[in-house]
Design an enzyme around this catalytic site. Structure first.
Site, PDB file in Angstrom:
ATOM      1  N   LEU A   1       1.497   3.562  -2.233  1.00 48.42           N
ATOM      2  CA  LEU A   1       1.014   4.813  -2.644  1.00 48.42           C
ATOM      3  C   LEU A   1       0.181   5.508  -1.885  1.00 48.42           C
ATOM      4  CD1 LEU A   1       0.924   3.410  -6.318  1.00 48.42           C
ATOM      5  CD2 LEU A   1       2.730   4.531  -5.453  1.00 48.42           C
TER       6      LEU A   1
ATOM      7  N   GLY B   1       0.694  -1.021   0.167  1.00 49.28           N
ATOM      8  CA  GLY B   1      -0.056   0.046   0.017  1.00 49.28           C
ATOM      9  C   GLY B   1       0.979   1.315   0.061  1.00 49.28           C
TER      10      GLY B   1
ATOM     11  N   LYS C   1      -9.791  -3.707  12.407  1.00 44.79           N
ATOM     12  CA  LYS C   1      -8.508  -2.962  12.883  1.00 44.79           C
ATOM     13  C   LYS C   1      -8.562  -3.848  14.162  1.00 44.79           C
ATOM     14  CE  LYS C   1      -6.924  -0.701   9.994  1.00 44.79           C
ATOM     15  NZ  LYS C   1      -5.524  -1.092   9.387  1.00 44.79           N
TER      16      LYS C   1
ATOM     17  N   TYR D   1     -14.779  -0.873   9.397  1.00 48.69           N
ATOM     18  CA  TYR D   1     -13.486  -0.566   9.485  1.00 48.69           C
ATOM     19  C   TYR D   1     -12.892  -1.009  10.751  1.00 48.69           C
ATOM     20  CZ  TYR D   1      -9.174   2.207   9.481  1.00 48.69           C
ATOM     21  OH  TYR D   1      -7.818   2.886   9.589  1.00 48.69           O
TER      22      TYR D   1
ATOM     23  N   ASP E   1      -0.995  -7.268  -5.125  1.00 50.68           N
ATOM     24  CA  ASP E   1      -2.124  -7.236  -4.403  1.00 50.68           C
ATOM     25  C   ASP E   1      -1.766  -8.287  -3.049  1.00 50.68           C
ATOM     26  OD1 ASP E   1      -4.757  -8.067  -3.541  1.00 50.68           O
ATOM     27  OD2 ASP E   1      -5.495  -8.657  -5.427  1.00 50.68           O
TER      28      ASP E   1
ATOM     29  N   ASP F   1       2.145  -1.823  -4.316  1.00 48.23           N
ATOM     30  CA  ASP F   1       0.733  -1.154  -4.398  1.00 48.23           C
ATOM     31  C   ASP F   1      -0.246  -2.045  -5.493  1.00 48.23           C
ATOM     32  OD1 ASP F   1      -0.471   1.295  -2.539  1.00 48.23           O
ATOM     33  OD2 ASP F   1      -1.827   0.551  -4.388  1.00 48.23           O
ATOM     34  N   ILE F   2      -1.415  -2.004  -5.215  1.00 49.01           N
ATOM     35  CA  ILE F   2      -2.273  -2.807  -6.220  1.00 49.01           C
ATOM     36  C   ILE F   2      -2.461  -1.984  -7.420  1.00 49.01           C
ATOM     37  CG2 ILE F   2      -4.388  -1.874  -5.366  1.00 49.01           C
ATOM     38  CD1 ILE F   2      -5.535  -4.757  -5.794  1.00 49.01           C
ATOM     39  N   ARG F   3      -1.990  -0.489  -7.287  1.00 44.09           N
ATOM     40  CA  ARG F   3      -2.200   0.416  -8.478  1.00 44.09           C
ATOM     41  C   ARG F   3      -0.621   0.311  -8.837  1.00 44.09           C
ATOM     42  NH1 ARG F   3      -3.065   5.792  -6.264  1.00 44.09           N
ATOM     43  NH2 ARG F   3      -2.971   5.187  -3.989  1.00 44.09           N
TER      44      ARG F   3
ATOM     45  N   GLN G   1      -1.494   7.367   1.797  1.00 41.47           N
ATOM     46  CA  GLN G   1      -0.945   8.544   2.272  1.00 41.47           C
ATOM     47  C   GLN G   1       0.400   8.480   3.206  1.00 41.47           C
ATOM     48  OE1 GLN G   1      -3.635   9.970   5.486  1.00 41.47           O
ATOM     49  NE2 GLN G   1      -2.839  12.092   5.505  1.00 41.47           N
TER      50      GLN G   1
HETATM   51  P1  NAD Z   1      -4.394   4.856   2.017  1.00 41.50           P
HETATM   52  O1  NAD Z   1      -6.076   4.810   1.776  1.00 41.50           O
HETATM   53  O2  NAD Z   1      -3.944   6.206   1.681  1.00 41.50           O
HETATM   54  O3  NAD Z   1      -3.550   3.941   1.284  1.00 41.50           O
HETATM   55  C1  NAD Z   1      -3.680   2.572   1.218  1.00 41.50           C
HETATM   56  C2  NAD Z   1      -3.027   1.948  -0.061  1.00 41.50           C
HETATM   57  O4  NAD Z   1      -3.321   0.626  -0.205  1.00 41.50           O
HETATM   58  C3  NAD Z   1      -3.698   2.541  -1.460  1.00 41.50           C
HETATM   59  O5  NAD Z   1      -2.647   3.052  -2.111  1.00 41.50           O
HETATM   60  C4  NAD Z   1      -4.315   1.626  -2.218  1.00 41.50           C
HETATM   61  O6  NAD Z   1      -4.091   1.441  -3.475  1.00 41.50           O
HETATM   62  C5  NAD Z   1      -3.626   0.264  -1.657  1.00 41.50           C
HETATM   63  N1  NAD Z   1      -4.497  -1.011  -1.525  1.00 41.50           N
HETATM   64  C6  NAD Z   1      -5.872  -1.210  -1.590  1.00 41.50           C
HETATM   65  N2  NAD Z   1      -6.301  -2.540  -1.685  1.00 41.50           N
HETATM   66  C7  NAD Z   1      -4.838  -3.221  -2.016  1.00 41.50           C
HETATM   67  C8  NAD Z   1      -4.664  -4.447  -2.293  1.00 41.50           C
HETATM   68  N3  NAD Z   1      -5.517  -5.504  -2.181  1.00 41.50           N
HETATM   69  N4  NAD Z   1      -3.398  -4.709  -2.382  1.00 41.50           N
HETATM   70  C9  NAD Z   1      -2.324  -3.943  -2.403  1.00 41.50           C
HETATM   71  N5  NAD Z   1      -2.380  -2.400  -2.123  1.00 41.50           N
HETATM   72  C10 NAD Z   1      -3.850  -2.056  -1.840  1.00 41.50           C
HETATM   73  O7  NAD Z   1      -4.344   4.704   3.606  1.00 41.50           O
HETATM   74  P2  NAD Z   1      -3.202   5.139   4.633  1.00 41.50           P
HETATM   75  O8  NAD Z   1      -3.878   6.433   5.093  1.00 41.50           O
HETATM   76  O9  NAD Z   1      -1.851   5.371   4.046  1.00 41.50           O
HETATM   77  O10 NAD Z   1      -3.083   4.157   5.533  1.00 41.50           O
HETATM   78  C11 NAD Z   1      -2.110   3.219   5.820  1.00 41.50           C
HETATM   79  C12 NAD Z   1      -2.780   2.215   7.033  1.00 41.50           C
HETATM   80  O11 NAD Z   1      -2.478   2.832   8.193  1.00 41.50           O
HETATM   81  C13 NAD Z   1      -4.105   1.401   6.796  1.00 41.50           C
HETATM   82  O12 NAD Z   1      -3.796   0.116   7.615  1.00 41.50           O
HETATM   83  C14 NAD Z   1      -4.880   2.362   7.700  1.00 41.50           C
HETATM   84  O13 NAD Z   1      -5.968   1.664   8.405  1.00 41.50           O
HETATM   85  C15 NAD Z   1      -3.962   2.739   8.772  1.00 41.50           C
HETATM   86  N6  NAD Z   1      -4.375   4.047   9.286  1.00 41.50           N
HETATM   87  C16 NAD Z   1      -4.229   5.273   8.769  1.00 41.50           C
HETATM   88  C17 NAD Z   1      -4.700   6.565   9.349  1.00 41.50           C
HETATM   89  C18 NAD Z   1      -4.629   7.721   8.466  1.00 41.50           C
HETATM   90  O14 NAD Z   1      -5.049   8.830   9.130  1.00 41.50           O
HETATM   91  N7  NAD Z   1      -4.012   7.745   7.565  1.00 41.50           N
HETATM   92  C19 NAD Z   1      -4.895   6.362  10.657  1.00 41.50           C
HETATM   93  C20 NAD Z   1      -5.155   5.257  11.337  1.00 41.50           C
HETATM   94  C21 NAD Z   1      -4.760   4.255  10.695  1.00 41.50           C
HETATM   95  N1  SER Z   2      -7.531   8.294   9.536  1.00 43.60           N
HETATM   96  C1  SER Z   2      -8.431   6.921   9.764  1.00 43.60           C
HETATM   97  C2  SER Z   2      -9.813   7.145   8.995  1.00 43.60           C
HETATM   98  O1  SER Z   2     -10.496   8.354   9.247  1.00 43.60           O
HETATM   99  C3  SER Z   2      -8.776   6.251  11.152  1.00 43.60           C
HETATM  100  O2  SER Z   2      -8.267   5.343  10.882  1.00 43.60           O
HETATM  101  O3  SER Z   2     -10.355   6.151   8.584  1.00 43.60           O
END
Ligand code: NAD
Ligand code: SER
Length: 318
Positions: free
Chosen positions: A15, A13, A150, A146, A58, A39-41, A17
């Protein structure tokens, strides 16, 4: 357990945030060619991912993960692939499939190849029955799919550690605020979008009420927390290592808007809550991260004002 295939690092994942910022930090720490982004993309358009090795992967494909780890000499996986809360609630089946199924695949690969794993959790593990200042051991009864995924992710991490000796570590990330990649479909995305609107049109329509208070953190702090946890000696980590609350910020949407207004003349924000308000209301206002602080000695560097300054200057630099 056998030796891992090598010392390199795989990010799933990548690509997204967090992946975009984490990738950059890991490549500085370990060297460009030692960190494999996936990433899947496809990576087109993501300059940070395109700078080093990248594979389309994936996370539901366990055998593919194992192949990539063997081919690229991987010893550690940062498993970031997931669906966030807003996207996940729109498609609960896909959310369960990717978040739970993907974690099982990565943990299976870790068992097979003796990998060390970082698998993030979220403040979304808490539900409305948790205290508004959630403790490490507060009850986990999420009302979002969601959040359920988790809670399951933390349980899986404990299971693979206890049964197979896999070293899996995790942080219950709060809402993360960054500018290098767009927020990925979560409830806390307003705290990122507001900056782009403020600097673009000078106005933001916020999708939660002004009094919505949530735990938040600037991305640079989240990255140092992640690397600090992964570097911590195993003996110092106790029973919560699959999902630590960490010390972080806590502010309302209105306090954030006001901090931006003090810096961007004429900025205005109005509030039009949508379905994401319900998810935000089910989460705590703040979390107690004292166990993480005690066990691996981490605390954030950025307060609200420093974070707002860093976001405005980061976005303005382009
Ligand atoms: P995001 O949505 O920005 O990125 C997730 C990435 O996963 C995307 O680039 C997407 O293309 C990729 N993806 C989706 N399905 C896939 C698959 N089957 N195989 C491979 N890649 C795949 O998410 P993020 O914000 O970077 O979050 C990363 C992790 O941190 C997640 O587990 C999320 O739950 C956790 N998290 C994030 C936040 C936040 O505020 N950003 C807060 C709490 C927890
Ligand atoms: N920032 C995340 C969301 O809003 C929390 O895991 O989904």
């Amino acid at each position: 357990m056998s030796d891992p295939p090598g010392d390199n690092v795989l990010v799933t994942g990548a690509l997204g945030q967090i992946g975009t910022d984490l990738l950059e930090a890991l490549r500085i720490k370990h060297g460009l060619s030692s960190v494999i982004a996936s990433d899947i993309r496809h990576s087109e358009g993501n300059k940070i991912a395109e700078d080093g090795p990248f594979v389309v992967l994936d996370v539901l494909e366990t055998e593919e993960i194992i192949r990539v780890c063997i081919d690229h000499g991987v010893g550690t996986v940062y498993h970031l692939a997931a669906l966030l809360s807003a996207t996940g609630e729109r498609d609960p089946d896909l959310c369960r499939k990717v978040n739970v199924g993907g974690t099982v695949s990565v943990l299976e690969a870790a068992k097979e190849c003796s990998l060390k794993v970082f698998s993030p959790s979220s403040i979304a593990v808490f539900g409305p029955d948790a205290p508004k200042h959630a403790l490490q051991d507060s009850i986990l009864n999420p009302t979002t799919v969601y959040g359920e995924t988790k809670v399951t992710g933390e349980a899986l991490a404990k299971d693979y550690r206890n049964k197979y000796g896999v070293d899996v570590r995790g942080i219950r990330y709060p809402g993360l605020i960054s500018y290098k990649a767009p927020a990925g479909g979560g409830t806390t995305d307003y705290a990122v979008e507001i900056f782009h609107s403020a600097l673009g049109s000078g106005h933001y329509q916020c999708f939660v009420r002004p009094d919505t208070r949530l735990p938040m953190l600037y991305m640079e702090d989240a990255i140092t927390a992640t690397l600090t946890l992964m570097d911590a000696p195993s003996e110092s980590l106790g029973i919560w290592k699959a999902g630590y609350n960490i010390p972080c910020l806590s502010f309302t949407a209105k306090e954030l808007a006001e901090a931006i207004s003090r810096r961007i003349e004429g900025f205005s924000c109005d509030y039009s809550p949508d379905v994401r308000q319900r998810y935000a209301d089910s989460w705590p206002d703040s979390i107690d991260g004292s166990i993480a602080h005690r066990e691996w000695d981490w605390s954030p560097n950025f307060d609200l004002d420093e974070m707002v300054d860093a976001m405005i200057s980061g976005i303005s630099r382009g």
